[in-house]
Design a protein around this motif. Structure first.
Motif, PDB file in Angstrom:
ATOM      1  N   THR A  19      93.080 -84.360  48.275  1.00  0.00           N
ATOM      2  CA  THR A  19      92.304 -84.650  47.078  1.00  0.00           C
ATOM      3  C   THR A  19      91.250 -85.724  47.327  1.00  0.00           C
ATOM      4  O   THR A  19      91.324 -86.489  48.276  1.00  0.00           O
ATOM      5  CB  THR A  19      93.213 -85.126  45.935  1.00  0.00           C
ATOM      6  N   CYS A  20      90.302 -85.769  46.436  1.00  0.00           N
ATOM      7  CA  CYS A  20      89.327 -86.855  46.373  1.00  0.00           C
ATOM      8  C   CYS A  20      89.494 -87.583  45.046  1.00  0.00           C
ATOM      9  O   CYS A  20      88.518 -87.962  44.401  1.00  0.00           O
ATOM     10  CB  CYS A  20      87.911 -86.311  46.547  1.00  0.00           C
ATOM     11  N   LEU A  21      90.751 -87.730  44.629  1.00  0.00           N
ATOM     12  CA  LEU A  21      91.091 -88.416  43.387  1.00  0.00           C
ATOM     13  C   LEU A  21      91.603 -89.813  43.707  1.00  0.00           C
ATOM     14  O   LEU A  21      92.466 -89.989  44.570  1.00  0.00           O
ATOM     15  CB  LEU A  21      92.161 -87.640  42.623  1.00  0.00           C
ATOM     16  N   PHE A  22      91.102 -90.808  42.989  1.00  0.00           N
ATOM     17  CA  PHE A  22      91.458 -92.193  43.240  1.00  0.00           C
ATOM     18  C   PHE A  22      91.850 -92.870  41.933  1.00  0.00           C
ATOM     19  O   PHE A  22      90.991 -93.193  41.101  1.00  0.00           O
ATOM     20  CB  PHE A  22      90.297 -92.932  43.901  1.00  0.00           C
ATOM     21  N   PRO A  23      93.150 -93.074  41.701  1.00  0.00           N
ATOM     22  CA  PRO A  23      93.585 -93.744  40.476  1.00  0.00           C
ATOM     23  C   PRO A  23      93.146 -95.203  40.464  1.00  0.00           C
ATOM     24  O   PRO A  23      93.106 -95.870  41.501  1.00  0.00           O
ATOM     25  CB  PRO A  23      95.109 -93.635  40.531  1.00  0.00           C
ATOM     26  N   LEU A  24      92.830 -95.699  39.285  1.00  0.00           N
ATOM     27  CA  LEU A  24      92.482 -97.096  39.091  1.00  0.00           C
ATOM     28  C   LEU A  24      93.666 -97.812  38.450  1.00  0.00           C
ATOM     29  O   LEU A  24      94.412 -97.229  37.667  1.00  0.00           O
ATOM     30  CB  LEU A  24      91.250 -97.222  38.193  1.00  0.00           C
ATOM     31  N   SER A  25      93.825 -99.074  38.764  1.00  0.00           N
ATOM     32  CA  SER A  25      94.944 -99.831  38.199  1.00  0.00           C
ATOM     33  C   SER A  25      94.717-100.154  36.728  1.00  0.00           C
ATOM     34  O   SER A  25      95.663-100.435  35.992  1.00  0.00           O
ATOM     35  CB  SER A  25      95.149-101.125  38.985  1.00  0.00           C
ATOM     36  N   ALA A  26      93.473-100.114  36.301  1.00  0.00           N
ATOM     37  CA  ALA A  26      93.137-100.363  34.896  1.00  0.00           C
ATOM     38  C   ALA A  26      91.787 -99.730  34.615  1.00  0.00           C
ATOM     39  O   ALA A  26      90.993 -99.486  35.533  1.00  0.00           O
ATOM     40  CB  ALA A  26      93.089-101.858  34.598  1.00  0.00           C
ATOM     41  N   ALA A  27      91.524 -99.440  33.353  1.00  0.00           N
ATOM     42  CA  ALA A  27      90.211 -98.919  32.988  1.00  0.00           C
ATOM     43  C   ALA A  27      89.167-100.026  33.142  1.00  0.00           C
ATOM     44  O   ALA A  27      89.460-101.196  32.891  1.00  0.00           O
ATOM     45  CB  ALA A  27      90.231 -98.407  31.549  1.00  0.00           C
ATOM     46  N   PRO A  28      87.958 -99.694  33.589  1.00  0.00           N
ATOM     47  CA  PRO A  28      86.927-100.728  33.763  1.00  0.00           C
ATOM     48  C   PRO A  28      86.535-101.345  32.433  1.00  0.00           C
ATOM     49  O   PRO A  28      86.383-100.635  31.432  1.00  0.00           O
ATOM     50  CB  PRO A  28      85.762 -99.950  34.395  1.00  0.00           C
ATOM     51  N   PRO A  29      86.354-102.656  32.378  1.00  0.00           N
ATOM     52  CA  PRO A  29      85.951-103.303  31.119  1.00  0.00           C
ATOM     53  C   PRO A  29      84.560-102.895  30.671  1.00  0.00           C
ATOM     54  O   PRO A  29      84.275-102.875  29.474  1.00  0.00           O
ATOM     55  CB  PRO A  29      86.029-104.797  31.452  1.00  0.00           C
ATOM     56  N   ASN A  30      83.706-102.559  31.640  1.00  0.00           N
ATOM     57  CA  ASN A  30      82.356-102.089  31.339  1.00  0.00           C
ATOM     58  C   ASN A  30      82.129-100.787  32.099  1.00  0.00           C
ATOM     59  O   ASN A  30      81.692-100.802  33.253  1.00  0.00           O
ATOM     60  CB  ASN A  30      81.307-103.134  31.749  1.00  0.00           C
ATOM     61  N   PRO A  31      82.425 -99.635  31.477  1.00  0.00           N
ATOM     62  CA  PRO A  31      82.381 -98.352  32.194  1.00  0.00           C
ATOM     63  C   PRO A  31      81.028 -98.018  32.796  1.00  0.00           C
ATOM     64  O   PRO A  31      80.952 -97.261  33.754  1.00  0.00           O
ATOM     65  CB  PRO A  31      82.756 -97.340  31.108  1.00  0.00           C
ATOM     66  N   ASP A  32      79.956 -98.587  32.235  1.00  0.00           N
ATOM     67  CA  ASP A  32      78.624 -98.297  32.759  1.00  0.00           C
ATOM     68  C   ASP A  32      78.234 -99.229  33.894  1.00  0.00           C
ATOM     69  O   ASP A  32      77.108 -99.142  34.401  1.00  0.00           O
ATOM     70  CB  ASP A  32      77.586 -98.401  31.635  1.00  0.00           C
ATOM     71  N   HIS A  33      79.133-100.119  34.272  1.00  0.00           N
ATOM     72  CA  HIS A  33      78.844-101.064  35.351  1.00  0.00           C
ATOM     73  C   HIS A  33      79.958-101.009  36.383  1.00  0.00           C
ATOM     74  O   HIS A  33      80.672-101.985  36.625  1.00  0.00           O
ATOM     75  CB  HIS A  33      78.665-102.482  34.795  1.00  0.00           C
ATOM     76  N   VAL A  34      80.095 -99.830  36.983  1.00  0.00           N
ATOM     77  CA  VAL A  34      81.091 -99.591  38.020  1.00  0.00           C
ATOM     78  C   VAL A  34      80.371 -99.094  39.267  1.00  0.00           C
ATOM     79  O   VAL A  34      79.512 -98.205  39.188  1.00  0.00           O
ATOM     80  CB  VAL A  34      82.144 -98.562  37.560  1.00  0.00           C
ATOM     81  N   GLY A  35      80.714 -99.673  40.396  1.00  0.00           N
ATOM     82  CA  GLY A  35      80.143 -99.242  41.665  1.00  0.00           C
ATOM     83  C   GLY A  35      81.213 -98.653  42.562  1.00  0.00           C
ATOM     84  O   GLY A  35      82.335 -99.161  42.615  1.00  0.00           O
ATOM     85  N   VAL A  36      80.889 -97.570  43.240  1.00  0.00           N
ATOM     86  CA  VAL A  36      81.809 -96.928  44.178  1.00  0.00           C
ATOM     87  C   VAL A  36      81.128 -96.882  45.546  1.00  0.00           C
ATOM     88  O   VAL A  36      79.951 -96.510  45.642  1.00  0.00           O
ATOM     89  CB  VAL A  36      82.194 -95.505  43.712  1.00  0.00           C
ATOM     90  N   PHE A  37      81.888 -97.264  46.582  1.00  0.00           N
ATOM     91  CA  PHE A  37      81.353 -97.311  47.936  1.00  0.00           C
ATOM     92  C   PHE A  37      82.295 -96.609  48.901  1.00  0.00           C
ATOM     93  O   PHE A  37      83.519 -96.682  48.757  1.00  0.00           O
ATOM     94  CB  PHE A  37      81.168 -98.759  48.405  1.00  0.00           C
ATOM     95  N   ILE A  38      81.724 -95.914  49.863  1.00  0.00           N
ATOM     96  CA  ILE A  38      82.470 -95.444  51.024  1.00  0.00           C
ATOM     97  C   ILE A  38      81.968 -96.278  52.191  1.00  0.00           C
ATOM     98  O   ILE A  38      80.837 -96.107  52.650  1.00  0.00           O
ATOM     99  CB  ILE A  38      82.260 -93.944  51.283  1.00  0.00           C
ATOM    100  N   GLY A  39      82.803 -97.205  52.650  1.00  0.00           N
ATOM    101  CA  GLY A  39      82.312 -98.192  53.593  1.00  0.00           C
ATOM    102  C   GLY A  39      81.258 -99.035  52.899  1.00  0.00           C
ATOM    103  O   GLY A  39      81.497 -99.600  51.833  1.00  0.00           O
ATOM    104  N   ASP A  40      80.062 -99.103  53.465  1.00  0.00           N
ATOM    105  CA  ASP A  40      78.981 -99.847  52.815  1.00  0.00           C
ATOM    106  C   ASP A  40      77.948 -98.915  52.173  1.00  0.00           C
ATOM    107  O   ASP A  40      76.872 -99.348  51.778  1.00  0.00           O
ATOM    108  CB  ASP A  40      78.293-100.784  53.812  1.00  0.00           C
TER     109      ASP A  40
END
Length: 326
Positions: free
Chosen positions: A252-273
């Motif tokens: 899978t390419c599914l990644f659970p989060l420990s909590a919902a983001p406080p600001n959903p529109d300000h989330v960054g995802v990185f693979i390495g850099d």
């Protein structure tokens, strides 16, 4: 400038001035969080044929190695190697020891090993203790029992059935092929696709296995339209290759989060850099899998990159309001 996944980096190709590996909240006073995420494993229920015909060689004779001697070590090798990428469970069929073909004692009952994370050693030990001494091949009933069990699992992990058998279903004694195909069709309709791994020693067995593979919605891909639709297992090496292909497809390419983001529109995802941009179409990038925003799914080139570089390279930033992430 855009990076490989559509992110915007600085002149050196890095994702802005931010360090995805920095300590949580470093230099920040607004609750910014930087953390690694772990991939959600797929759940695979192995439905293993232990009928006495598995003691024949791949040609259906008394030669060696037997189909059982080919299947067991190959299964155990791949289950061990995918212990972290997949949660395994085990169902064997038919039941009993020389209980009589299609008898009540031979019909599949409970799951032998329930699906669990890091379950490879438990499943492999159970396979080692299993003998190919069953009468008849109640494939349809085994799949129906598998579906009953999978429906009881209260989680959103992707779930699959891996059917390993040597060919023709034989129970019930009339229309057994049709009954088995309908069971696999019903499993797919319930959300549980079936991969079929088989050793076929006759044309009728190939036909039966092809029907099951197509009904399971996970047929083997081959440009030759006359090639078998099931995954081949005529030798140990061939079976290992087939199983590795299957487990690669269900990773899978599914990644659970420990909590919902406080600001959903300000989330960054990185693979390495490398920054991965949000893509709500699910085509190429990342997005939430549901309104609770508790799981991130990668798709397209991002998912392929994870398969190549490993899930450990994925990082997520929960940014503050108006905080530039990339």
């Amino acid at each position: 400038m855009p990076d490989d996944f559509g992110g915007v980096g600085d002149a050196n190709g890095a994702p802005g001035d931010l360090d995805p590996g920095a300590d949580p909240g470093e230099g920040m006073d607004c609750g910014r969080q930087n953390f690694n995420v772990e991939r959600k494993p797929a759940s695979i229920l192995l439905v293993l044929d232990r009928s006495a015909s598995m003691l024949d060689d791949p040609n259906g004779d008394d030669g060696t190695p037997s189909k059982w001697d080919i299947v067991v070590p190959a299964l155990q090798e791949v289950i061990t190697s995918t212990n972290e990428a997949a949660s395994w469970g085990l169902k064997v069929f038919p039941q009993g020891h020389r209980a009589g073909s299609c008898s009540a004692e031979s019909f599949p009952s409970d799951i032998l090993i329930p699906i669990a994370m890091n379950n490879a050693s438990t499943v492999n030990q159970a396979i080692s203790e299993t003998e190919a001494e069953g009468d008849g091949t109640p494939t349809g009933d085994a799949i129906n029992k598998a579906v009953e069990y999978l429906k009881t699992l209260q989680n959103d992990d992707p779930k699959y059935i891996l059917l390993a058998t040597d060919g023709d279903p034989s129970c019930p004694k009339s229309a057994s092929d049709e009954f088995a195909v309908q069971a696999v069709t019903n499993a797919a309709a319930a959300g549980f696709h079936t991969f079929v791994v088989g050793i076929a020693s006759s044309e009728s067995k190939v036909k039966a296995l092809n029907g099951l593979a197509v009904a399971g919605l996970e047929p083997r891909q081959d440009p030759d339209p006359l090639a078998p639709k099931f995954y081949l297992a005529s030798t140990k090496d061939q079976l290992v290759t087939s199983l590795q292909t299957i487990t690669g497809e269900v990773s899978t390419c599914l990644f659970p989060l420990s909590a919902a983001p406080p600001n959903p529109d300000h989330v960054g995802v990185f693979i390495g850099d490398q920054a991965v941009m949000q893509d709500t179409t699910g085509t190429d990038g990342w997005d939430y899998t549901g309104p609770d925003m508790m799981t991130i799914k990668l798709s397209g080139a991002a998912c392929e990159q994870v398969a190549t570089s490993g899930a450990a390279s994925v990082k997520v930033i929960f940014g503050c309001k108006d905080d530039p992430i990339y």
